[in-house]
Design an enzyme around this catalytic site. Structure first.
Site, mmCIF file in Angstrom:
data_model
loop_
_atom_site.group_PDB
_atom_site.id
_atom_site.type_symbol
_atom_site.label_atom_id
_atom_site.label_comp_id
_atom_site.label_asym_id
_atom_site.label_seq_id
_atom_site.Cartn_x
_atom_site.Cartn_y
_atom_site.Cartn_z
ATOM 1 N N GLY A 11 0.836 -1.198 0.000
ATOM 2 C CA GLY A 11 0.000 0.000 0.000
ATOM 3 C C GLY A 11 0.865 1.240 0.000
ATOM 4 O O GLY A 11 2.003 1.222 -0.454
ATOM 5 N N CYS A 12 0.334 2.296 0.539
ATOM 6 C CA CYS A 12 1.055 3.567 0.596
ATOM 7 C C CYS A 12 2.373 3.389 1.343
ATOM 8 O O CYS A 12 2.390 2.909 2.476
ATOM 9 C CB CYS A 12 0.197 4.622 1.281
ATOM 10 S SG CYS A 12 1.044 6.187 1.512
ATOM 11 N N PHE A 13 3.459 3.775 0.727
ATOM 12 C CA PHE A 13 4.767 3.547 1.353
ATOM 13 C C PHE A 13 5.036 4.438 2.553
ATOM 14 O O PHE A 13 5.903 4.147 3.361
ATOM 15 C CB PHE A 13 5.914 3.585 0.359
ATOM 16 C CG PHE A 13 6.029 4.770 -0.577
ATOM 17 C CD1 PHE A 13 5.490 6.008 -0.317
ATOM 18 C CD2 PHE A 13 6.728 4.605 -1.762
ATOM 19 C CE1 PHE A 13 5.639 7.069 -1.196
ATOM 20 C CE2 PHE A 13 6.887 5.654 -2.660
ATOM 21 C CZ PHE A 13 6.341 6.892 -2.362
ATOM 22 N N TRP A 14 4.290 5.520 2.728
ATOM 23 C CA TRP A 14 4.496 6.373 3.903
ATOM 24 C C TRP A 14 4.242 5.598 5.195
ATOM 25 O O TRP A 14 5.046 5.619 6.113
ATOM 26 C CB TRP A 14 3.581 7.576 3.881
ATOM 27 C CG TRP A 14 3.789 8.554 2.776
ATOM 28 C CD1 TRP A 14 4.898 8.704 1.983
ATOM 29 C CD2 TRP A 14 2.855 9.538 2.349
ATOM 30 N NE1 TRP A 14 4.692 9.718 1.091
ATOM 31 C CE2 TRP A 14 3.448 10.258 1.287
ATOM 32 C CE3 TRP A 14 1.577 9.885 2.755
ATOM 33 C CZ2 TRP A 14 2.807 11.307 0.645
ATOM 34 C CZ3 TRP A 14 0.938 10.930 2.113
ATOM 35 C CH2 TRP A 14 1.553 11.633 1.064
ATOM 36 N N ASP A 90 -6.628 3.493 -0.870
ATOM 37 C CA ASP A 90 -5.646 3.614 -1.951
ATOM 38 C C ASP A 90 -5.847 2.471 -2.942
ATOM 39 O O ASP A 90 -5.545 1.321 -2.640
ATOM 40 C CB ASP A 90 -4.223 3.576 -1.392
ATOM 41 C CG ASP A 90 -3.934 4.739 -0.463
ATOM 42 O OD1 ASP A 90 -4.443 5.838 -0.741
ATOM 43 O OD2 ASP A 90 -3.201 4.547 0.514
#
Length: 161
Positions: A11-14, A90
């Protein structure tokens, strides 16, 4: 110290970077892109589905303090491995669940963790793929939540092993 590397897309790498950075034995992490067909992709290209890359986190860890298997377990705890091409809000193939293994030992350990989850009744659609070139993401993406003071919206999906 015995530094080894692992590459995870979930998913979102943050949020993934935030979770890995706070794990025992992790000495460094970098967000970026892997698994696509274009050299030096940009965030805008990946986001527009022009490159085939996944948003991923490269994790440098001290193998004397933790193991690849332990990091795999954390990987599965912080996202939904049943979801295909997206995580929560996402949506898109850049947010897929994928472990990019660096050698056959990592592949075998990832397969073992996946089997444990399946034996417990979890659906796992995570891809296992040999690692290709990892392209470091833009500076403004690195350690995003530390810079902004925000909180990641990913959360524990699977109870601890």
């Amino acid at each position: 110290m015995k530094i080894e590397k692992a590459i995870f897309a979930c998913g979102c790498f943050w949020g993934a970077q935030y979770q890995f950075e706070h794990a025992k034995g992790v000495v460094r992490s970098t967000v970026g892109y892997i698994g696509g067909h274009k050299d030096e992709p940009t965030y805008q290209e990946v986001k527009a589905h022009l490159t085939g890359h996944a948003e991923a986190t490269l994790v440098d860890f001290d193998a004397e303090q933790t193991s690849f298997s332990e990091l795999c377990k954390l990987f599965f705890e912080i996202h939904d491995p049943a979801q295909t091409d997206g995580q929560g809000p996402d949506i898109g193939d850049q947010y897929r669940s994928e472990i990019f293994y660096l050698d056959e030992k990592q592949k075998k350990e990832a397969e073992e963790v996946i089997q444990i989850l399946r034996d417990k009744g979890y659906e796992v659609n995570t891809r296992l793929t040999p690692a290709t070139t990892f392209w470091e993401g833009e500076e403004y993406h690195q350690h995003y939540y530390d810079k902004t003071g925000g909180e990641p919206y990913c959360h524990i999906r699977i109870k601890k092993f």
